[in-house]
Design an enzyme around this catalytic site. Structure first.
Site, short mmCIF file in Angstrom:
data_model
loop_
_atom_site.label_atom_id
_atom_site.label_comp_id
_atom_site.label_asym_id
_atom_site.label_seq_id
_atom_site.Cartn_x
_atom_site.Cartn_y
_atom_site.Cartn_z
N MET A 41 0.79 -1.23 0.00
CA MET A 41 0.00 0.00 0.00
C MET A 41 0.83 1.29 0.00
O MET A 41 0.40 2.31 0.52
CB MET A 41 -0.98 0.02 1.18
CG MET A 41 -1.91 -1.19 1.24
SD MET A 41 -2.95 -1.38 -0.20
CE MET A 41 -4.07 -0.04 0.07
N ILE A 43 3.62 3.62 -2.67
CA ILE A 43 4.23 3.76 -3.98
C ILE A 43 5.72 3.98 -3.75
O ILE A 43 6.13 4.86 -3.00
CB ILE A 43 3.62 4.95 -4.75
CG1 ILE A 43 2.13 4.70 -4.98
CG2 ILE A 43 4.35 5.17 -6.06
CD1 ILE A 43 1.38 5.90 -5.53
N ASN A 58 4.17 -7.15 -7.36
CA ASN A 58 3.04 -6.64 -6.59
C ASN A 58 1.79 -7.44 -6.93
O ASN A 58 1.67 -8.00 -8.02
CB ASN A 58 2.80 -5.16 -6.96
CG ASN A 58 1.73 -4.52 -6.10
OD1 ASN A 58 1.67 -4.73 -4.89
ND2 ASN A 58 0.89 -3.72 -6.72
N HIS A 60 -2.35 -6.80 -7.09
CA HIS A 60 -3.31 -5.68 -7.11
C HIS A 60 -4.72 -6.21 -7.34
O HIS A 60 -4.92 -7.04 -8.24
CB HIS A 60 -2.93 -4.68 -8.21
CG HIS A 60 -3.84 -3.51 -8.26
ND1 HIS A 60 -3.93 -2.61 -7.22
CD2 HIS A 60 -4.72 -3.10 -9.19
CE1 HIS A 60 -4.84 -1.69 -7.53
NE2 HIS A 60 -5.32 -1.97 -8.72
N ASP A 100 0.54 0.37 -10.54
CA ASP A 100 -0.15 -0.85 -10.98
C ASP A 100 -0.18 -0.96 -12.50
O ASP A 100 -1.18 -1.34 -13.10
CB ASP A 100 -1.57 -0.91 -10.38
CG ASP A 100 -1.53 -0.90 -8.86
OD1 ASP A 100 -0.69 -1.63 -8.29
OD2 ASP A 100 -2.31 -0.17 -8.24
N GLU A 129 -6.70 -13.30 -4.37
CA GLU A 129 -5.34 -12.78 -4.18
C GLU A 129 -4.45 -13.78 -3.45
O GLU A 129 -3.31 -14.02 -3.87
CB GLU A 129 -5.37 -11.48 -3.35
CG GLU A 129 -5.83 -10.27 -4.07
CD GLU A 129 -5.84 -9.05 -3.17
OE1 GLU A 129 -5.30 -8.02 -3.60
OE2 GLU A 129 -6.38 -9.12 -2.03
#
Length: 144
Positions: A41, A43, A58, A60, A100, A129
């Site tokens: 969570m 960047i 990652n 998403h 993303d 996920e």
């Protein structure tokens, strides 16, 4: 490997780039083959992404090119309520300089049901996920 806590805060690191430099130094001490961001969570700064290019992965909660950022599930649910989408999904991807937007490793659609609430959709997306990240990483690791 031991757990390492590296708290983030202005009293510890003055900015994102400073934090990312310290985090990168800690990570490099362990020489990982991959760095998996699951529930991260944040960047990363461009320097961090360059430093670990090809190693950052990652997960998403959205399909590629849709609903980037921290609120992917809520954004998809709102779009569904407006009649704009019928499904959302999960993607595992390489981290690049965008949000993303990196090359996709694995993707799975998750239909949004007429009787879904945001909470029920979140539960189903999170279940995908948890499974997809393991499936996507298996071929990338040496310990099959």
């Amino acid at each position: 490997m031991p757990a390492i806590a590296l708290p983030f805060g202005k009293d510890i690191h003055h900015d994102r780039a400073g934090y990312d430099t310290v985090l990168g130094d800690v990570i490099e001490q362990h020489a990982p083959d991959l760095i998996v961001c699951a529930g991260w969570m944040r960047i990363f700064s461009p320097d961090f992404v360059r430093r670990f290019d090809g190693k950052l992965i990652n997960i998403h909660p959205a399909l590629p090119g849709t609903f980037p950022g921290a609120h992917g599930i809520a954004d998809a649910f709102a779009a569904f309520q407006r009649g704009k989408v019928a499904q959302t999904g999960v993607m595992v991807h390489m981290v690049d300089k965008g949000v993303d937007t990196g090359p996709v490793i694995a993707v799975e659609e998750v239909p949004i049901r007429a009787d879904d609430t945001l909470e029920s959709l979140e539960q189903r997306v999170h279940a995908v996920e948890h499974r997809l990240i393991v499936e996507a990483l298996r071929p990338l690791t040496t310990d099959h």
